[in-house]
Design a protein around this motif. Structure first.
Motif, PDB file in Angstrom:
ATOM      1  N   LEU A   1      59.196  48.157  60.886  1.00  0.00           N
ATOM      2  CA  LEU A   1      59.725  48.157  59.531  1.00  0.00           C
ATOM      3  C   LEU A   1      58.737  47.436  58.628  1.00  0.00           C
TER       4      LEU A   1
ATOM      5  N   ILE B   1      68.790  51.099  67.027  1.00  0.00           N
ATOM      6  CA  ILE B   1      67.719  51.310  68.003  1.00  0.00           C
ATOM      7  C   ILE B   1      68.351  51.417  69.385  1.00  0.00           C
TER       8      ILE B   1
ATOM      9  N   ILE C   1      70.377  44.372  58.106  1.00  0.00           N
ATOM     10  CA  ILE C   1      69.597  43.240  57.593  1.00  0.00           C
ATOM     11  C   ILE C   1      69.549  43.289  56.062  1.00  0.00           C
TER      12      ILE C   1
ATOM     13  N   MET D   1      64.752  56.221  66.036  1.00  0.00           N
ATOM     14  CA  MET D   1      65.797  55.288  65.600  1.00  0.00           C
ATOM     15  C   MET D   1      66.490  55.878  64.369  1.00  0.00           C
TER      16      MET D   1
ATOM     17  N   LEU E   1      55.415  42.558  55.584  1.00  0.00           N
ATOM     18  CA  LEU E   1      55.158  42.307  56.998  1.00  0.00           C
ATOM     19  C   LEU E   1      55.539  43.562  57.783  1.00  0.00           C
ATOM     20  N   GLN E   2      54.787  43.838  58.813  1.00  0.00           N
ATOM     21  CA  GLN E   2      55.148  44.919  59.741  1.00  0.00           C
ATOM     22  C   GLN E   2      55.938  44.273  60.865  1.00  0.00           C
ATOM     23  N   VAL E   3      57.210  44.560  60.939  1.00  0.00           N
ATOM     24  CA  VAL E   3      58.056  43.877  61.919  1.00  0.00           C
ATOM     25  C   VAL E   3      58.774  44.896  62.795  1.00  0.00           C
TER      26      VAL E   3
ATOM     27  N   LEU F   1      65.883  42.381  73.034  1.00  0.00           N
ATOM     28  CA  LEU F   1      67.318  42.236  72.841  1.00  0.00           C
ATOM     29  C   LEU F   1      67.904  41.435  73.991  1.00  0.00           C
TER      30      LEU F   1
ATOM     31  N   ARG G   1      71.930  49.423  69.739  1.00  0.00           N
ATOM     32  CA  ARG G   1      71.975  48.229  68.896  1.00  0.00           C
ATOM     33  C   ARG G   1      71.954  48.595  67.409  1.00  0.00           C
TER      34      ARG G   1
ATOM     35  N   MET H   1      69.911  49.734  60.819  1.00  0.00           N
ATOM     36  CA  MET H   1      69.115  50.468  61.815  1.00  0.00           C
ATOM     37  C   MET H   1      69.912  50.565  63.108  1.00  0.00           C
TER      38      MET H   1
ATOM     39  N   PHE I   1      75.204  42.547  63.662  1.00  0.00           N
ATOM     40  CA  PHE I   1      74.808  43.577  64.625  1.00  0.00           C
ATOM     41  C   PHE I   1      75.972  43.955  65.518  1.00  0.00           C
TER      42      PHE I   1
ATOM     43  N   THR J   1      72.188  47.323  63.679  1.00  0.00           N
ATOM     44  CA  THR J   1      71.907  46.038  63.015  1.00  0.00           C
ATOM     45  C   THR J   1      71.795  46.271  61.511  1.00  0.00           C
TER      46      THR J   1
ATOM     47  N   HIS K   1      68.165  39.984  64.926  1.00  0.00           N
ATOM     48  CA  HIS K   1      69.344  40.098  65.792  1.00  0.00           C
ATOM     49  C   HIS K   1      69.967  38.739  66.092  1.00  0.00           C
TER      50      HIS K   1
END
Lengths: 365, 365
Positions: free
Chosen positions: A55, A162, A143, A33, B55-57, B149, A139, A160, A71, A141, B65
């Motif tokens: 992330l 992806i 944030i 990514m 947090l691991q997201v 998505l 995509r 990002m 996005f 995006t 999104h």
């Protein structure tokens, strides 16, 4: 804008790629990514291609609390010669910045972002599915990442990109769908964020979609939030009607997304000699014309599905069936032509398509 | 709902606590947080108190999104006896579930969540500031985490509760602020998500706030999105006006947040014998009454600031100055009384306050 460099960190554990027939929409992601961060001190910086990975986000990151995010959605297609193609990507990056403006997110260098996107596609080109109608969904995006509980624009952001190899967005494919006119819920309103591609618009749409699905509908047709009369969008797509000799799509008013497939469909229809108008159209007018037998076709346009014919539109107890519930001539021609251009199989009269391989070496100024 | 257990994992590296005078709003977080996950198979599960940590997201997590998220805001206060107190927390948890309903997020067991919150507050009680007017802000948030998505409700969620020791939300404190009536941008509309506490509403408000701040205003007064006449909220607060002998606040209509401080202010005012009405009120009516000299006070209500007096309200070129731009009698009495109750310093006629220490041992059924 400061000149940027792009670092590339390749993965050491490549995934096994799924077979094309196993793909649905938006559930599989590629090995890499693109990421880039923003801070007030450094602007957009640290552009990098990395392995696809979770992330690390602070629980107080503003995106979780105040929804400041935008996005885009576009696709890479494989030509018959095996070249990766992009369809009007500059339009998506322009719109990303328009969404940024509405959401108080700093502007992004579109030339650099296109350069970075091409690099990413080159690295991941083996992920572009080769089967008919399949593509690599892209995509981007943004944030908001500042850990701060207070209603204000964030001081920090992450962008990002992806990638997801995709089959058809609607399992129904080009088959016409049944739509309900939404009378209770509102997606967006003039003065709101409807023209921006931001999460809140989609979150607001879920409940209506859930209710419609329970009643057997594929999507809802959105009316304006003020008078509940003016037709705006269908599901997450723009909408077109062929009424007599006129092809009508609602004019942009600040609450309707400025769709790139919408713009492309209008250009193609005009190129073919159709009379295309962007204007206000009420649900009453549509029904009146329908009763006179003048509404010949209806379809939605969007990146995910390209063209999605509307077979039936129910407005309360009033049912409208278009073209006997079958895919119409316009929808079919637009679908075939867009697909043909996007996959580099037919003439591209508007120079919409970019070949990633030939364009990627172009220096960014 | 299945019975839940709560695991506690204490940190091994406690932060040094800041001095109270160093605290602003929402920038410092405590050593621990509460987390709980949802999946279709297990429902809400894995309730745990853990060290505060990123947090691991997944980059494809739907919250980034499509904005499917909700939150709450409440506070813990320290009584003169050093007991941690909560103010009407059940109302916040009820509203969390009302927001969940609108955003298609699964309902949460409110009794269990209150139990977990109390446990968390007990563990972090030394983080509650002791200085006048300071408190521990509590932020429950639900985010959608399915990596997908596509516009549909997520199949997976994480609920988190984080805690932030806070000073006054507005640096101005109880000092009256200058507000601009917003004529261009819209925060929410009937049929939209205005009544839900979801990120998209706040994201939509940023631009108007930015423009107003450039013009020297602290906040904007929001009118309804349909006719741009009806008064709805001020900034991210509910709004009250004393007009003659009547205290007016806009009635809930689906686009106005059902504020807990709003509800508490109405209860106190009625308890004191005031004539309080929830009704529609237009900006025209307000201005007409103002010109007659009848608008005696105006103030906002919300958890962050409690009561925020409005000294001046500008509607285009029409300026309204309330109570000579000074804090009015009602605002002052409400502020003092709410603070007194919340800090356990005065009589609590409505049993609004919960002592975390005495209540935490209560078994959850």
């Amino acid at each position: 804008m400061a000149e940027q460099s792009l670092s590339v960190f390749k993965t050491t554990s490549y995934q096994e790629k799924p077979n094309d027939h196993e793909l649905s929409f938006g559930r599989t992601f590629t090995d890499h990514m693109f990421l880039m961060d923003y801070s007030e001190e450094s602007g957009w910086h640290d552009a990098r291609i990395t392995p696809y990975q979770p992330l690390q986000v602070d629980p107080a990151a503003m995106v979780f609390h105040y929804g400041q995010s935008v996005f885009e959605g576009l696709k890479a297609y494989l030509s018959p010669e095996g070249e990766p193609l992009l369809f009007r990507p500059q339009k998506n990056l322009q719109r990303l910045n328009q969404s940024n403006e509405r959401l108080c997110i700093p502007q992004i260098d579109e030339d650099f972002l296109l350069y970075a996107l091409k690099q990413l596609i080159q690295i991941e080109k083996d992920w572009i599915p080769t089967s008919e109608g399949m593509s690599l969904y892209i995509r981007p995006t943004v944030i908001s990442t500042q850990p701060f509980l207070g209603v204000a624009p964030s001081t920090n952001y992450t962008l990002m990109i992806i990638l997801s190899p995709v089959g058809a967005y609607y399992k129904e494919g080009i088959n016409p769908v049944k739509i309900a006119v939404e009378n209770d819920y509102v997606r967006a309103v003039r003065g709101g964020t409807g023209e921006a591609k931001t999460g809140g618009n989609y979150a607001a749409s879920l409940k209506a979609q859930e209710v419609a699905a329970q009643d057997g509908y594929a999507q809802v047709l959105w009316l304006d939030g003020v008078e509940k009369r003016y037709i705006e969008e269908v599901g997450s797509m723009n909408v077109f009607f062929k009424i007599g000799d006129e092809v009508v799509t609602p004019q942009l008013n600040g609450s309707i997304l400025n769709g790139i497939t919408r713009d492309s469909a209008m250009a193609l229809l005009r190129h073919w000699g159709y009379h295309v108008t962007e204007r206000v159209i009420t649900i009453d007018e549509l029904y009146t014309e329908y009763e006179k037998g003048n509404v010949l076709e209806a379809f939605g346009t969007g990146t995910a599905a390209a063209i999605s014919p509307i077979g039936q539109l129910d407005w309360g107890h009033k049912e409208m069936v278009f073209n006997n519930g079958e895919t119409g001539h316009l929808a079919k021609n637009l679908y075939d032509t867009l697909m043909g251009i996007q996959y580099g199989k037919i003439d591209d009269p508007f120079d919409w398509v970019i070949n990633v391989n030939t364009a990627v070496s172009t220096k960014v100024s």
